[in-house]
Design a protein around this motif. Structure first.
Motif, PDB file in Angstrom:
ATOM      1  N   TYR A   1      22.624  24.734  56.042  1.00 52.49           N
ATOM      2  CA  TYR A   1      22.018  23.414  55.960  1.00 52.49           C
ATOM      3  C   TYR A   1      22.064  22.821  54.575  1.00 52.49           C
ATOM      4  CZ  TYR A   1      17.640  25.322  53.954  1.00 52.49           C
ATOM      5  OH  TYR A   1      16.693  25.918  53.169  1.00 52.49           O
ATOM      6  N   LYS A   2      22.025  23.645  53.553  1.00 52.78           N
ATOM      7  CA  LYS A   2      22.074  23.095  52.200  1.00 52.78           C
ATOM      8  C   LYS A   2      23.515  22.994  51.752  1.00 52.78           C
ATOM      9  CE  LYS A   2      17.697  23.715  49.915  1.00 52.78           C
ATOM     10  NZ  LYS A   2      16.954  24.352  48.818  1.00 52.78           N
ATOM     11  N   LEU A   3      24.290  22.335  52.572  1.00 53.70           N
ATOM     12  CA  LEU A   3      25.690  22.146  52.253  1.00 53.70           C
ATOM     13  C   LEU A   3      25.849  21.195  51.080  1.00 53.70           C
ATOM     14  CD1 LEU A   3      26.987  21.650  55.881  1.00 53.70           C
ATOM     15  CD2 LEU A   3      27.596  23.546  54.411  1.00 53.70           C
TER      16      LEU A   3
ATOM     17  N   PHE B   1      28.664  18.713  49.901  1.00 53.76           N
ATOM     18  CA  PHE B   1      29.872  18.109  50.445  1.00 53.76           C
ATOM     19  C   PHE B   1      30.718  17.479  49.352  1.00 53.76           C
ATOM     20  CE2 PHE B   1      29.473  17.927  55.109  1.00 53.76           C
ATOM     21  CZ  PHE B   1      28.168  18.327  55.295  1.00 53.76           C
TER      22      PHE B   1
ATOM     23  N   TYR C   1      18.054  18.185  60.180  1.00 56.12           N
ATOM     24  CA  TYR C   1      18.433  17.952  58.791  1.00 56.12           C
ATOM     25  C   TYR C   1      18.662  16.457  58.557  1.00 56.12           C
ATOM     26  CZ  TYR C   1      20.330  22.559  60.183  1.00 56.12           C
ATOM     27  OH  TYR C   1      20.511  23.799  60.719  1.00 56.12           O
TER      28      TYR C   1
ATOM     29  N   TYR D   1      20.673  13.945  55.745  1.00 51.77           N
ATOM     30  CA  TYR D   1      21.599  13.832  54.626  1.00 51.77           C
ATOM     31  C   TYR D   1      21.768  12.353  54.297  1.00 51.77           C
ATOM     32  CZ  TYR D   1      23.169  18.656  55.509  1.00 51.77           C
ATOM     33  OH  TYR D   1      23.231  20.011  55.666  1.00 51.77           O
TER      34      TYR D   1
ATOM     35  N   LEU E   1      28.255  13.896  51.055  1.00 50.76           N
ATOM     36  CA  LEU E   1      26.932  13.919  51.665  1.00 50.76           C
ATOM     37  C   LEU E   1      25.966  14.691  50.774  1.00 50.76           C
ATOM     38  CD1 LEU E   1      28.906  13.479  54.166  1.00 50.76           C
ATOM     39  CD2 LEU E   1      26.998  14.342  55.506  1.00 50.76           C
TER      40      LEU E   1
ATOM     41  N   PHE F   1      22.243  16.495  50.644  1.00 49.11           N
ATOM     42  CA  PHE F   1      21.159  17.051  51.438  1.00 49.11           C
ATOM     43  C   PHE F   1      19.827  16.431  51.023  1.00 49.11           C
ATOM     44  CE2 PHE F   1      18.444  19.983  53.520  1.00 49.11           C
ATOM     45  CZ  PHE F   1      17.479  20.389  52.610  1.00 49.11           C
TER      46      PHE F   1
ATOM     47  N   TYR G   1      15.064  19.426  55.367  1.00 52.14           N
ATOM     48  CA  TYR G   1      15.377  20.325  56.471  1.00 52.14           C
ATOM     49  C   TYR G   1      14.097  20.757  57.170  1.00 52.14           C
ATOM     50  CZ  TYR G   1      16.307  25.080  58.331  1.00 52.14           C
ATOM     51  OH  TYR G   1      16.375  26.209  59.098  1.00 52.14           O
TER      52      TYR G   1
ATOM     53  N   SER H   1      13.487  19.901  49.176  1.00 55.66           N
ATOM     54  CA  SER H   1      14.039  19.997  47.830  1.00 55.66           C
ATOM     55  C   SER H   1      15.098  18.938  47.524  1.00 55.66           C
ATOM     56  CB  SER H   1      14.622  21.393  47.604  1.00 55.66           C
ATOM     57  OG  SER H   1      15.656  21.654  48.537  1.00 55.66           O
TER      58      SER H   1
END
Lengths: 114, 116
Positions: free
Chosen positions: A100-102, A104, B33, B35, B43, B45, B48, B58
């Motif tokens: 989830y903490k991608l 990009f 999630y 983004y 993208l 984040f 979550y 965060s």
């Protein structure tokens, strides 16, 4: 922290030609690497991902990518482009099994010429 | 529904106004999630949610941004006192519970926010 650089914001290929999208990453720990695709007017879809094991990863629609640790790269290829491959492609990196903490890349838009 | 649904698809607002963006995840997906995709950027984040656990906030860029997820399903991202730099596409994604080997993210089509 991890990050991704995609070389080339736009790539134009002829139908039937090789598609090559470049992605380099930086990560202080073994990375998990992903390619996502966004077709016009659709949400992002996962093309393929590398976690561990075999460094050549095959995805949907004939795409594949190879993890090269020595080059910190994860380039995406397809031997023969099809008109339906026109889309925006995103490379991403994460740490750990939860993606989830991608982080990009900025994306590469692919156009396919008839 | 069959996929992740976001509304509105487009939102134009004036600087200083508050906006709410909605996300309906895929039924049965416990993880959600948010983004943000700014012009020419990858993208980013934001936040979550996983089940009943405390959300990971965060990635939220400032205290003007907040999000909640009611009943473990629908989520709302709220931006207060919008600024022009908030203009972006806001994407929501959901997945099955992480750690099960089914962490594939399914994305919605996004909300294009334009702050004038």
């Amino acid at each position: 922290a991890q990050s991704v650089t995609q070389l080339g914001s736009h790539v134009s290929v002829s139908e039937g030609a090789l598609v090559l999208l470049r992605c380099n990453y930086s990560s202080s720990v073994p990375p998990y690497l992903f390619w996502y695709v966004q077709y016009p007017n659709q949400g992002l879809q996962l093309l393929l991902k590398y976690t561990t094991g075999a460094t050549l990863v095959k995805g949907i629609n004939g795409f594949e990518a190879e993890f090269k640790k020595s080059e910190t790269s994860f380039h995406l290829t397809k031997p023969s482009a099809h008109m339906s491959d026109a889309a925006e492609y995103f490379c991403a990196v994460s740490v750990g099994s939860n993606d989830y903490k991608l982080s990009f890349g900025a994306g590469t838009t692919v156009t396919v010429r008839a | 529904g069959a996929g992740v649904s976001q509304s509105p698809s487009n939102k134009v607002t004036e600087k200083g106004k508050d906006v709410e963006l909605r996300c309906d995840p895929i039924s049965g997906h416990t993880a959600l999630y948010w983004y943000r995709q700014s012009l020419g950027q990858g993208l980013e984040f934001l936040i979550y949610f996983q089940g009943n656990s405390a959300p990971d906030k965060s990635g939220l860029p400032s205290d003007r941004f907040s999000a909640e997820r009611t009943g473990g399903s629908v989520s709302t991202l709220t931006i207060q006192r919008t600024q022009q730099e908030d203009s972006a596409v806001y994407l929501c994604a959901s997945s099955q519970e992480p750690g099960t080997g089914n962490e594939k993210l399914f994305f919605g089509s996004g909300t294009q926010l334009s702050v004038l």
